[in-house]
Design an enzyme around this catalytic site. Sequence first.
Site, PDB file in Angstrom:
ATOM      1  N   ASP A 185      -0.238  -5.865  10.709  1.00  0.00           N
ATOM      2  CA  ASP A 185      -1.050  -4.652  10.577  1.00  0.00           C
ATOM      3  C   ASP A 185      -2.283  -4.843  11.453  1.00  0.00           C
ATOM      4  O   ASP A 185      -3.085  -5.758  11.208  1.00  0.00           O
ATOM      5  CB  ASP A 185      -1.451  -4.426   9.115  1.00  0.00           C
ATOM      6  CG  ASP A 185      -2.275  -3.158   8.936  1.00  0.00           C
ATOM      7  OD1 ASP A 185      -1.965  -2.154   9.593  1.00  0.00           O
ATOM      8  OD2 ASP A 185      -3.242  -3.196   8.137  1.00  0.00           O
ATOM      9  N   GLU A 279       3.437  -1.454  13.605  1.00  0.00           N
ATOM     10  CA  GLU A 279       3.372   0.014  13.534  1.00  0.00           C
ATOM     11  C   GLU A 279       3.375   0.608  14.937  1.00  0.00           C
ATOM     12  O   GLU A 279       2.782   0.039  15.860  1.00  0.00           O
ATOM     13  CB  GLU A 279       2.098   0.456  12.819  1.00  0.00           C
ATOM     14  CG  GLU A 279       2.209   0.509  11.322  1.00  0.00           C
ATOM     15  CD  GLU A 279       0.958   1.096  10.683  1.00  0.00           C
ATOM     16  OE1 GLU A 279       1.041   2.207  10.134  1.00  0.00           O
ATOM     17  OE2 GLU A 279      -0.100   0.446  10.726  1.00  0.00           O
ATOM     18  N   CYS A 332       3.085   0.267  -3.009  1.00  0.00           N
ATOM     19  CA  CYS A 332       2.891  -1.059  -3.609  1.00  0.00           C
ATOM     20  C   CYS A 332       3.985  -1.970  -3.043  1.00  0.00           C
ATOM     21  O   CYS A 332       5.176  -1.668  -3.164  1.00  0.00           O
ATOM     22  CB  CYS A 332       2.990  -0.976  -5.124  1.00  0.00           C
ATOM     23  SG  CYS A 332       3.070  -2.604  -5.928  1.00  0.00           S
ATOM     24  N   CYS A 335       6.436  -3.270  -6.078  1.00  0.00           N
ATOM     25  CA  CYS A 335       7.416  -2.431  -6.774  1.00  0.00           C
ATOM     26  C   CYS A 335       7.758  -1.139  -6.026  1.00  0.00           C
ATOM     27  O   CYS A 335       8.530  -0.314  -6.530  1.00  0.00           O
ATOM     28  CB  CYS A 335       6.903  -2.084  -8.174  1.00  0.00           C
ATOM     29  SG  CYS A 335       5.463  -0.980  -8.167  1.00  0.00           S
ATOM     30  N   CYS A 351      -1.974  -1.549  -8.545  1.00  0.00           N
ATOM     31  CA  CYS A 351      -0.853  -0.625  -8.718  1.00  0.00           C
ATOM     32  C   CYS A 351      -0.803  -0.154 -10.178  1.00  0.00           C
ATOM     33  O   CYS A 351      -0.750  -0.986 -11.102  1.00  0.00           O
ATOM     34  CB  CYS A 351       0.462  -1.319  -8.344  1.00  0.00           C
ATOM     35  SG  CYS A 351       1.923  -0.304  -8.659  1.00  0.00           S
ATOM     36  N   CYS A 354       2.967  -1.463 -11.809  1.00  0.00           N
ATOM     37  CA  CYS A 354       3.283  -2.875 -12.116  1.00  0.00           C
ATOM     38  C   CYS A 354       2.043  -3.741 -12.286  1.00  0.00           C
ATOM     39  O   CYS A 354       2.139  -4.940 -12.512  1.00  0.00           O
ATOM     40  CB  CYS A 354       4.193  -3.455 -11.036  1.00  0.00           C
ATOM     41  SG  CYS A 354       3.372  -3.651  -9.431  1.00  0.00           S
ATOM     42  N   ASP A 361      -5.091  -4.347   3.374  1.00  0.00           N
ATOM     43  CA  ASP A 361      -4.496  -4.680   4.671  1.00  0.00           C
ATOM     44  C   ASP A 361      -3.289  -5.602   4.539  1.00  0.00           C
ATOM     45  O   ASP A 361      -2.291  -5.424   5.235  1.00  0.00           O
ATOM     46  CB  ASP A 361      -5.553  -5.321   5.576  1.00  0.00           C
ATOM     47  CG  ASP A 361      -6.695  -4.368   5.890  1.00  0.00           C
ATOM     48  OD1 ASP A 361      -6.422  -3.162   6.020  1.00  0.00           O
ATOM     49  OD2 ASP A 361      -7.849  -4.821   6.000  1.00  0.00           O
TER      50      ASP A 361
END
Length: 381
Positions: A185, A279, A332, A335, A351, A354, A361
């Site tokens: 990232d 990306e 997330c 999950c 989250c 979960c 990041d």
Amino acid sequence: MLRHKAYKFRVYPNKKQQVLIAKTIGCSRFVYNHFLALWNEEYAKNKKGLSYNACSAMLPKMKQAEATHWLKDVDSIALQSSIRNLADSFSRFLKKQNNKPVFKSKNHPIQSYKTKNGNNNIELKGKCIKLPKLGLVKCAKSRELKGRILNATIRKHASGNYFVSILCEEKIEVLDKKIVPIGIDLGVTNFAILSDGRKIDNNRLTSKMEKKLKREQRKLSRRALVAKENGTILSEAKNYQKQKRKVARLYEKVVNQHNDFLNKLSTEIIKNHDVICIEDLNIKGMLRNRKLAKSISDVSWSKFVAKLKYKAEWHSRAIIKINRWFPTSQLCSACSHQDGKKPLHIREWTCPKCQAHHDRDINASKNILKEGLRLHAQNLS
């Protein structure tokens, strides 16, 4: 596998060699601009332009003509290379791959010419490099050349420094399979956040030099005003030219530091990972954001991705680009619950499904890896 690889060295020509380099650059630029004018005339008539062979056949006549006999004083291969570059550029223009070629300016910060290797007229000899017409030129050799030398490009930068780039055809060894995929990232605060939890610091090289650059550029502006008041053209104003070289050296230092950082990081990633997921960022679009444009241009994401690409091709690594609209910051990684869009100031979140606590990041880089591996498996099947 045979690949083309360039080696760049700084060279230290003597006064006589500097004059010949300046002459060759000037003649190469003259030939390029002369034939571009003829090419434009032909294109205006029949929308086709000339050919390399037609222009190349005119060059000997130009050397014999009294008005342009000085073309004989420089490397003939450099002049032929100018015509070849023009032909290639016009060919790409006709295929709608780039814009129409434009005339070369002597005021460009980097002036260069290219020459080809024939009968070993380009080779490294100890602490010198042998170049056509120039003979032996002192060289800061940092590594040995491998493979067959194809050509050399001699450049003079605005800083007054000279460099030679030697293109070789050599066998690139394929690296061992690591079977260790990685998600990356790209960021501004940290240059890169990896899916294994590592954060690569953004050195902010330009911003560190910003104060010094501003000070030296103000001096340059003042000297330009003094030259104007004295009625001196800038090309003949010695104090202005001296300060101009000083500013150029500062910029060159920043560029060199950037390239060193990007080369080391991209090489380390390619050596240790066989699948690299990133990306597909719309960097041009992001640069339109006035608040982030300066920071984004400083970190050089485009250069980094370009280096990853060609090194991955050399060493049989896979670069997987995920869709720029994939919600990497919303999902997330534990999950796959989608929690909705979050403003940039939120750097950590939990989250609600979960209860996994995430660094924004690192979580994004893990999601990039997951999606990248899914696309990679899809491509293999």
